[in-house]
Design a protein around this motif. Sequence first.
Motif, PDB file in Angstrom:
ATOM      1  N   SER A 290      29.215  34.483 103.654  1.00 18.32           N
ATOM      2  CA  SER A 290      30.572  33.963 103.523  1.00 18.32           C
ATOM      3  C   SER A 290      31.534  35.101 103.237  1.00 18.32           C
ATOM      4  CB  SER A 290      30.631  32.938 102.383  1.00 18.32           C
ATOM      5  OG  SER A 290      31.946  32.500 102.153  1.00 18.32           O
ATOM      6  N   LEU A 291      32.649  35.141 103.952  1.00 15.79           N
ATOM      7  CA  LEU A 291      33.657  36.141 103.674  1.00 15.79           C
ATOM      8  C   LEU A 291      35.040  35.634 104.056  1.00 15.79           C
ATOM      9  CD1 LEU A 291      33.764  39.031 106.283  1.00 15.79           C
ATOM     10  CD2 LEU A 291      32.448  36.981 106.667  1.00 15.79           C
ATOM     11  N   THR A 292      36.020  36.266 103.469  1.00 12.49           N
ATOM     12  CA  THR A 292      37.412  35.928 103.746  1.00 12.49           C
ATOM     13  C   THR A 292      37.961  36.916 104.761  1.00 12.49           C
ATOM     14  OG1 THR A 292      37.749  35.007 101.535  1.00 12.49           O
ATOM     15  CG2 THR A 292      39.713  35.642 102.774  1.00 12.49           C
ATOM     16  N   LEU A 293      38.483  36.398 105.867  1.00 12.63           N
ATOM     17  CA  LEU A 293      39.118  37.239 106.882  1.00 12.63           C
ATOM     18  C   LEU A 293      40.601  37.298 106.559  1.00 12.63           C
ATOM     19  CD1 LEU A 293      37.332  35.892 110.101  1.00 12.63           C
ATOM     20  CD2 LEU A 293      36.731  37.882 108.714  1.00 12.63           C
ATOM     21  N   ASP A 294      41.048  38.458 106.068  1.00 19.11           N
ATOM     22  CA  ASP A 294      42.447  38.588 105.650  1.00 19.11           C
ATOM     23  C   ASP A 294      43.395  38.336 106.821  1.00 19.11           C
ATOM     24  OD1 ASP A 294      41.160  39.328 103.377  1.00 19.11           O
ATOM     25  OD2 ASP A 294      42.238  41.211 103.082  1.00 19.11           O
ATOM     26  N   VAL A 295      43.365  39.233 107.789  1.00 17.86           N
ATOM     27  CA  VAL A 295      44.225  39.098 108.973  1.00 17.86           C
ATOM     28  C   VAL A 295      43.399  39.415 110.212  1.00 17.86           C
ATOM     29  CG1 VAL A 295      46.289  39.906 110.176  1.00 17.86           C
ATOM     30  CG2 VAL A 295      46.292  39.757 107.679  1.00 17.86           C
ATOM     31  N   THR A 296      43.274  38.433 111.101  1.00 18.39           N
ATOM     32  CA  THR A 296      42.551  38.619 112.363  1.00 18.39           C
ATOM     33  C   THR A 296      43.515  38.390 113.508  1.00 18.39           C
ATOM     34  OG1 THR A 296      40.544  37.754 111.318  1.00 18.39           O
ATOM     35  CG2 THR A 296      40.552  37.913 113.720  1.00 18.39           C
ATOM     36  N   GLU A 297      43.686  39.419 114.357  1.00 19.63           N
ATOM     37  CA  GLU A 297      44.661  39.353 115.442  1.00 19.63           C
ATOM     38  C   GLU A 297      43.975  39.582 116.786  1.00 19.63           C
ATOM     39  OE1 GLU A 297      48.683  41.138 113.409  1.00 19.63           O
ATOM     40  OE2 GLU A 297      47.118  42.577 113.914  1.00 19.63           O
ATOM     41  N   TRP A 298      44.539  38.989 117.836  1.00 23.12           N
ATOM     42  CA  TRP A 298      44.051  39.263 119.184  1.00 23.12           C
ATOM     43  C   TRP A 298      44.317  40.723 119.533  1.00 23.12           C
ATOM     44  CZ3 TRP A 298      40.861  35.919 120.969  1.00 23.12           C
ATOM     45  CH2 TRP A 298      41.037  34.546 120.761  1.00 23.12           C
ATOM     46  N   SER A 299      43.391  41.325 120.272  1.00 23.99           N
ATOM     47  CA  SER A 299      43.582  42.679 120.789  1.00 23.99           C
ATOM     48  C   SER A 299      43.290  42.658 122.281  1.00 23.99           C
ATOM     49  CB  SER A 299      42.651  43.663 120.063  1.00 23.99           C
ATOM     50  OG  SER A 299      41.301  43.300 120.247  1.00 23.99           O
ATOM     51  N   GLU A 300      43.342  43.807 122.924  1.00 19.12           N
ATOM     52  CA  GLU A 300      43.168  43.872 124.379  1.00 19.12           C
ATOM     53  C   GLU A 300      41.806  43.334 124.816  1.00 19.12           C
ATOM     54  OE1 GLU A 300      43.959  47.482 126.395  1.00 19.12           O
ATOM     55  OE2 GLU A 300      45.825  47.867 125.308  1.00 19.12           O
ATOM     56  N   LYS A 301      40.749  43.715 124.123  1.00 23.05           N
ATOM     57  CA  LYS A 301      39.397  43.359 124.545  1.00 23.05           C
ATOM     58  C   LYS A 301      38.831  42.168 123.772  1.00 23.05           C
ATOM     59  CE  LYS A 301      38.369  48.113 125.916  1.00 23.05           C
ATOM     60  NZ  LYS A 301      37.504  49.297 125.668  1.00 23.05           N
TER      61      LYS A 301
ATOM     62  N   GLN B 295      53.320  40.618 118.203  1.00 18.68           N
ATOM     63  CA  GLN B 295      54.238  39.515 117.930  1.00 18.68           C
ATOM     64  C   GLN B 295      53.503  38.181 117.897  1.00 18.68           C
ATOM     65  OE1 GLN B 295      57.559  40.289 117.317  1.00 18.68           O
ATOM     66  NE2 GLN B 295      56.809  42.383 117.488  1.00 18.68           N
ATOM     67  N   VAL B 296      52.196  38.225 118.131  1.00 15.83           N
ATOM     68  CA  VAL B 296      51.399  37.001 118.185  1.00 15.83           C
ATOM     69  C   VAL B 296      50.877  36.675 116.785  1.00 15.83           C
ATOM     70  CG1 VAL B 296      49.387  35.893 119.221  1.00 15.83           C
ATOM     71  CG2 VAL B 296      50.718  37.563 120.542  1.00 15.83           C
ATOM     72  N   PRO B 297      50.993  35.426 116.338  1.00 17.43           N
ATOM     73  CA  PRO B 297      50.470  35.045 115.010  1.00 17.43           C
ATOM     74  C   PRO B 297      48.982  35.324 114.904  1.00 17.43           C
ATOM     75  CG  PRO B 297      51.860  33.309 115.913  1.00 17.43           C
ATOM     76  CD  PRO B 297      51.641  34.298 117.021  1.00 17.43           C
ATOM     77  N   PRO B 298      48.485  35.624 113.718  1.00 15.96           N
ATOM     78  CA  PRO B 298      47.052  35.898 113.536  1.00 15.96           C
ATOM     79  C   PRO B 298      46.183  34.695 113.904  1.00 15.96           C
ATOM     80  CG  PRO B 298      48.314  36.545 111.590  1.00 15.96           C
ATOM     81  CD  PRO B 298      49.239  35.761 112.462  1.00 15.96           C
ATOM     82  N   ILE B 299      44.983  34.987 114.392  1.00 15.87           N
ATOM     83  CA  ILE B 299      44.011  33.914 114.652  1.00 15.87           C
ATOM     84  C   ILE B 299      43.579  33.308 113.320  1.00 15.87           C
ATOM     85  CG2 ILE B 299      41.861  33.327 115.845  1.00 15.87           C
ATOM     86  CD1 ILE B 299      41.972  36.186 117.058  1.00 15.87           C
ATOM     87  N   PHE B 300      43.274  34.196 112.375  1.00 12.85           N
ATOM     88  CA  PHE B 300      42.905  33.775 111.027  1.00 12.85           C
ATOM     89  C   PHE B 300      43.774  34.514 110.025  1.00 12.85           C
ATOM     90  CE2 PHE B 300      38.757  33.410 113.332  1.00 12.85           C
ATOM     91  CZ  PHE B 300      38.645  32.023 113.280  1.00 12.85           C
ATOM     92  N   LEU B 301      44.206  33.812 108.998  1.00 12.29           N
ATOM     93  CA  LEU B 301      45.022  34.402 107.944  1.00 12.29           C
ATOM     94  C   LEU B 301      44.456  33.948 106.600  1.00 12.29           C
ATOM     95  CD1 LEU B 301      47.521  36.058 107.162  1.00 12.29           C
ATOM     96  CD2 LEU B 301      48.876  33.949 107.327  1.00 12.29           C
ATOM     97  N   TYR B 302      43.731  34.860 105.965  1.00  7.00           N
ATOM     98  CA  TYR B 302      43.063  34.583 104.698  1.00  7.00           C
ATOM     99  C   TYR B 302      42.228  33.300 104.785  1.00  7.00           C
ATOM    100  CZ  TYR B 302      45.324  38.521 102.556  1.00  7.00           C
ATOM    101  OH  TYR B 302      45.707  39.809 102.255  1.00  7.00           O
ATOM    102  N   GLU B 303      41.413  33.256 105.831  1.00  7.06           N
ATOM    103  CA  GLU B 303      40.505  32.134 106.045  1.00  7.06           C
ATOM    104  C   GLU B 303      39.127  32.493 105.484  1.00  7.06           C
ATOM    105  OE1 GLU B 303      40.849  29.142 107.415  1.00  7.06           O
ATOM    106  OE2 GLU B 303      42.875  29.276 108.256  1.00  7.06           O
ATOM    107  N   LYS B 304      38.585  31.610 104.652  1.00  9.00           N
ATOM    108  CA  LYS B 304      37.233  31.810 104.147  1.00  9.00           C
ATOM    109  C   LYS B 304      36.272  31.067 105.060  1.00  9.00           C
ATOM    110  CE  LYS B 304      34.373  31.600  99.989  1.00  9.00           C
ATOM    111  NZ  LYS B 304      34.320  31.265  98.546  1.00  9.00           N
TER     112      LYS B 304
END
Length: 258
Positions: free
Chosen positions: A137-148, A115-124
């Motif tokens: 250089s790369l585009t991070l589509d969806v980056t989300e927090w996880s347990e670790k 339920q937490v918003p992504p850290i990065f959303l289509y960020e280059k």
Amino acid sequence: MTINKQFQISIQTMTDYHLESFIKCPYRFYYQHVLSVNTRKIKWRQAVQFIINQVVHKFYQLTVEEQHKLSALRLIESQWSMINSSIFDSKYHYYQVLAQTTDHLLQLLTAKDTQVPPIFLYEKLSTYIEELETQLSLTLDVTEWSEKSFTIKKFLLEADEEMIHLYNHLIVVFSYKAFGKLPEKIEVVTLLKGETFTYSPTVNDLVQGIMYLKYMKKVLLDPTDYERKSSIKECNSCPFVQECEKSTGDSPELDLLH
């Protein structure tokens, strides 16, 4: 068969887009990114990948309460309305791709467990890699927090084993160099077949990733060693087929017979 050119390429920045293009076919990479051959031909794979990116991006921008199947369906319908069906092989093909990607997008987007918003959303993002003496250089589509640490998801229309390895190596090296930490998981999601390829990297993968990117840089630098990919699928979707045939003297189909 190789491209006979007298110069080498100067690489200041390696991007995920260029590497993906090169892996699909070095000849296509050469005409598109080295010679900058202009083409207005928009093929269905590129168009559908753009739709996927737009839908995922807009869906994750919705509030948690709005992130349901109806919202996802509306986004999909809105994006698909901008596509001309004539770029597909046939009407049947158009509706087949529409049905498959719609079904898989609905399943994958509404099945997310955070339920937490992504850290990065289509960020280059870019970072300098000393071992490569190059910006990566790369585009991070969806980056989300996880347990670790965090999870990085890549949404693609389709991906073969070579493409999956590419993104795993790219993300491992980039994450460690840019953030000082590896992702807990890397997920490559394909929307044509609805498959998810999950990989949990370790520090040992960093060495392999750097070696892989060093090799990629080496082969990218010298177009005289470029070889055309023997793939009917890639040739049929490539806007540079005529240029390719002129440089080699053969058709892509004939290449597959040798």
